[in-house]
Design a protein around this motif. Structure first.
Motif, mmCIF file in Angstrom:
data_model
loop_
_atom_site.group_PDB
_atom_site.id
_atom_site.type_symbol
_atom_site.label_atom_id
_atom_site.label_comp_id
_atom_site.label_asym_id
_atom_site.label_seq_id
_atom_site.Cartn_x
_atom_site.Cartn_y
_atom_site.Cartn_z
ATOM 1 N N LEU A 34 -41.011 59.128 16.735
ATOM 2 C CA LEU A 34 -41.531 59.056 15.366
ATOM 3 C C LEU A 34 -41.412 57.632 14.812
ATOM 4 O O LEU A 34 -42.326 57.121 14.156
ATOM 5 C CB LEU A 34 -40.757 60.034 14.485
ATOM 6 C CG LEU A 34 -41.363 60.323 13.118
ATOM 7 C CD1 LEU A 34 -42.621 61.160 13.262
ATOM 8 C CD2 LEU A 34 -40.353 61.051 12.241
ATOM 9 N N LEU A 38 -44.191 55.065 13.404
ATOM 10 C CA LEU A 38 -44.111 54.447 12.070
ATOM 11 C C LEU A 38 -44.031 52.924 12.150
ATOM 12 O O LEU A 38 -44.113 52.242 11.138
ATOM 13 C CB LEU A 38 -42.869 54.960 11.325
ATOM 14 C CG LEU A 38 -42.905 56.379 10.776
ATOM 15 C CD1 LEU A 38 -41.535 56.774 10.264
ATOM 16 C CD2 LEU A 38 -43.929 56.489 9.652
ATOM 17 N N SER A 324 -37.216 60.022 3.293
ATOM 18 C CA SER A 324 -37.710 61.300 3.812
ATOM 19 C C SER A 324 -37.517 61.397 5.328
ATOM 20 O O SER A 324 -37.512 62.489 5.882
ATOM 21 C CB SER A 324 -39.177 61.483 3.460
ATOM 22 O OG SER A 324 -39.903 60.311 3.737
ATOM 23 N N ALA A 325 -37.354 60.228 5.992
ATOM 24 C CA ALA A 325 -37.141 60.248 7.437
ATOM 25 C C ALA A 325 -35.842 60.964 7.785
ATOM 26 O O ALA A 325 -35.746 61.627 8.822
ATOM 27 C CB ALA A 325 -37.130 58.828 7.990
ATOM 28 N N GLN A 327 -34.646 63.488 6.142
ATOM 29 C CA GLN A 327 -34.970 64.919 6.026
ATOM 30 C C GLN A 327 -35.683 65.405 7.289
ATOM 31 O O GLN A 327 -35.395 66.490 7.801
ATOM 32 C CB GLN A 327 -35.862 65.121 4.804
ATOM 33 C CG GLN A 327 -35.791 66.510 4.227
ATOM 34 C CD GLN A 327 -36.706 66.672 3.032
ATOM 35 O OE1 GLN A 327 -37.409 65.755 2.617
ATOM 36 N NE2 GLN A 327 -36.706 67.861 2.475
ATOM 37 N N VAL A 328 -36.592 64.582 7.796
ATOM 38 C CA VAL A 328 -37.301 64.935 9.026
ATOM 39 C C VAL A 328 -36.292 65.081 10.170
ATOM 40 O O VAL A 328 -36.336 66.045 10.937
ATOM 41 C CB VAL A 328 -38.364 63.865 9.375
ATOM 42 C CG1 VAL A 328 -38.945 64.117 10.764
ATOM 43 C CG2 VAL A 328 -39.462 63.860 8.341
ATOM 44 N N GLY A 331 -34.379 68.303 9.840
ATOM 45 C CA GLY A 331 -35.210 69.433 10.240
ATOM 46 C C GLY A 331 -35.296 69.536 11.751
ATOM 47 O O GLY A 331 -35.124 70.616 12.333
ATOM 48 N N LEU A 332 -35.535 68.386 12.409
ATOM 49 C CA LEU A 332 -35.627 68.355 13.867
ATOM 50 C C LEU A 332 -34.333 68.844 14.510
ATOM 51 O O LEU A 332 -34.338 69.626 15.454
ATOM 52 C CB LEU A 332 -35.923 66.927 14.345
ATOM 53 C CG LEU A 332 -37.345 66.425 14.159
ATOM 54 C CD1 LEU A 332 -37.435 64.940 14.523
ATOM 55 C CD2 LEU A 332 -38.316 67.228 15.010
#
Lengths: 363, 308
Positions: A34, A38, A324-325, A327-328, A331-332
């Motif tokens: 990711l 980015l 927000s990264a 948060q990602v 989640g992962l």
């Protein structure tokens, strides 16, 4: 299908220990991809996340500052999850706890009483429990799904917080910012060392962890709770109550989240403001799972997520990584954990073995 | 347009977001899969839909890519729960968190930007009828498609072979598989369909209903859509009725302000959540009816390969 899952005779203890580590590795791998997409420097970001937080004393105390509320909330949530009581509204219970605790310094601005802090703790705990009790009541009396109710209650709690901060509780000298007055020293936990924000409230989650460990691992009450939630019919037959599992799980979580909210306003924040929860209520869900819903596992998981949060702050500056990264990544982490966890109970077999198995040949 | 027309027309438009998302969730749940990542899928759809529409100026393209993005997120959920047999509730939460994070990441360079509002389509003659014309015959095309879709889904579920296969998969996957029903494939398909509609619902919210992107703009509507499926006791007509009701409630804030009511705006903002809790309690209290209508295997992990 390239592979198939075959149920193990016994759950693999070894896999249980490896699962979180494997999940962490897979999430690091996935987020590296990711980061490349980015256009962010991978190694620098990883350094910010996992090395930089340990590079100085202040930063280490900040890790423990985040560790406290995560640990407290996750321990309580895990008790509920083990009993299949899906309380995902710790965020709202934490907000109400913070609000109730703040009422003391907000209404007694000039008080220097030594009873302030204990009163705030009691009110915070009661507030969180009362908010959770709404969900417990609706679940046991009206069969209302606790996932949806606790979530909606969190949204309502947030609106209540906004109302107080924009209206009656707004600091009159605060340049119209949505926040209360700064609390007096008597309403704050004492710092553990001079110059750091880490304070004596850190002992509460540690004591709570011990209590939960004793309850769930060493005491029969923990067992009845689990059965009560997982197999209501069997529990009723054995004389345990499914309703009791709902009430105990939710009240325990309300208590923990309420205290967590109180320790934030009486600790690092020192006032009531909009971002009082820092998302601990939701992160606590991830911590609970990543710790395999086990009191000891959760200690490690809470520490890891605390490092991740501090690392996220570092990466925000050093690698210009959007918040927000984080948060990602969280989640992962949970997604990979849940996937890999399946291997505790299942073995992976190549699909071609399936034919051999179905024709009765030994595999 | 007077206040009443504005309110009623706005109700249908707001209801479209709820209905579109809830229909997708209904299909997934009918096949026995409880996908709680609806909020995250909608957020991704909203972010992707907005960015694509903003950059290309093409609404159709925005919807298409947003729908595709919703499918992608739902396939992550499907892979973890169906192939890897993970717990559906926990996975739904995890994918939801991932979706919210991704949406913020995707939309971070478009925060607070707006796109031009779209005109509704004017159905000749009918749209000139006083009141009724403005409410029912000047809406956006997506509104009509959504309500038509509700009818189609109801018919497919109740009268076709595909609908029967989906329903039996949701009721008893073991029996369905024994009868030769491709349980695995059906569930994958239903979850992906749910992702498609959730992505489109998000795109509708960010490009048509309020044509702007702001992080967190879905604001719990995905969870209300999950609740709507329960309110509607898994019946399409009741879900549509519930969606209209919640469309109305979510406009309550605007209406109260227009009428000059002296109520704190935060109370009005909480109204949809308060109503959700009350309706949920009122409907769920009849446990017999809930058990009768809920797909029997809903939320249970199905390990079909070890059936034999």
């Amino acid at each position: 299908m390239v592979f198939r899952l075959v149920k193990r005779e016994h759950a693999s203890r070894w896999m249980l220990l490896v699962t979180p580590l494997l999940a962490v590795l897979l999430s690091i791998l996935a987020s590296s991809i990711l980061l490349v997409i980015l256009g962010k420097p991978v190694l620098l970001t990883m350094h910010s996340f996992f090395i930089a937080p340990f590079e100085n004393f202040y930063s280490i105390t900040e890790i423990f500052l985040k560790f406290g509320p995560l640990l407290l909330i996750a321990q309580a949530l895990a008790v509920g999850f083990r009993a299949k009581v899906w309380n995902i509204g710790a965020e709202g219970q934490m907000i109400i706890g913070a609000i109730c605790a703040s009422a003391v310094p907000v209404y007694f601005v000039d008080s220097t009483s030594g009873w302030m802090l204990p009163t705030m703790a009691v009110l915070g705990a009661l507030g969180g429990m009362a908010w959770a009790a709404i969900a417990a009541f609706l679940k046991t009396r009206f069969n209302a799904n606790e996932i949806l109710v606790t979530l909606m209650l969190s949204a309502i709690a947030l609106q209540l917080l906004y109302y107080l901060l924009l209206g009656p509780w707004k600091d009159p000298m605060g340049f119209n910012f949505p926040q209360t007055v700064m609390f007096q020293n008597e309403a704050l936990f004492a710092p553990l060392f001079s110059g750091v924000r880490l304070n004596t409230s850190i002992f509460i989650p540690i004591a709570f962890t011990l209590a939960v460990w004793l309850l769930m691992e060493k005491h029969f009450a923990g067992f009845t709770l689990e059965v009560g939630g997982q197999a209501p019919n069997a529990a009723t037959y054995a004389g345990f109550s499914a309703k009791k599992a709902v009430w105990v799980s939710l009240l325990l979580a309300g208590f923990a989240a309420g205290i967590a909210g109180m320790s934030e306003v009486a600790g690092p924040i020192g006032q009531l403001q909009r971002s009082v929860t820092s998302g601990y209520g939701y992160a606590g869900i991830i911590v609970a799972y990543l710790g395999a819903l086990h009191p000891i596992g959760i200690v490690f998981a809470a520490f890891f997520l605390a490092v991740l949060q501090i690392g996220g702050d570092v990466a925000l500056v050093s690698a210009d990584l959007p918040i927000s990264a984080v948060q990602v990544f969280q989640g992962l982490l949970l997604i990979f954990y849940l996937s890999v966890y399946t291997l505790v109970n299942y073995r992976i077999q190549p699909a071609r073995v399936e034919k051999a198995a179905s024709t009765g040949l030994p595999s | 347009m007077n206040t009443l027309e504005f309110f009623l027309a706005g109700t249908l438009s707001a209801a479209t977001i709820f209905l579109l998302a809830a229909l997708g969730e209904l299909v997934a749940e009918k096949s026995g899969v409880l996908n709680l990542s609806l909020e995250g899928m909608m957020a991704v759809g909203a972010a992707v839909g907005f960015v694509v529409t903003y950059e290309s100026g093409n609404h159709v393209l925005g919807f298409a890519i947003a729908g595709l993005a919703g499918v992608c997120v739902s396939l992550v959920f499907a892979f973890v729960t169906l192939t890897f047999l993970a717990n559906q509730v926990a996975t739904g939460l995890a994918v939801g968190i991932l979706g919210l994070g991704l949406s913020a990441l995707i939309g971070r360079n478009h925060e607070s930007l707006t796109i031009a509002a779209t005109e509704g389509i004017n159905i000749p003659v009918l749209s000139d009828i006083p009141l009724i014309g403005a409410v029912f015959f000047q809406q956006n095309l997506v509104v009509y498609i959504t309500f038509a879709l509700a009818i189609v889904i109801a018919l497919v579920l109740s009268t076709t072979r595909l609908g029967l296969a989906i329903r039996s998969t949701g009721e008893n996957p073991h029996a369905a598989q024994a009868l030769g029903c491709p349980v695995f494939l059906i569930r994958y398909g239903c979850v992906a369909f749910g992702g498609l509609l959730a992505g489109c619902a998000g795109a509708y919210a960010s490009t048509i209903y309020t044509p702007l992107w702001a992080d967190g703009m879905i604001a719990g509507r995905g969870w209300i859509a999950v609740a709507l499926v329960v309110f509607g006791t898994w019946k399409t007509g009741r879900i549509a009725f519930g969606a209209v009701l919640f469309g109305m409630v979510s406009l309550g804030e605007l209406i109260a302000q227009a009428m000059g009511a002296r109520v704190p705006s935060q109370l009005l903002s909480s109204l949809p959540y308060i109503v959700t809790i009350i309706v949920l309690a009122a409907i769920s209290t009849n446990t017999a009816r809930m058990r009768l209508h809920a797909p029997f295997s809903l939320g249970e992990t199905f390990d079909g390969s070890n059936d034999r």
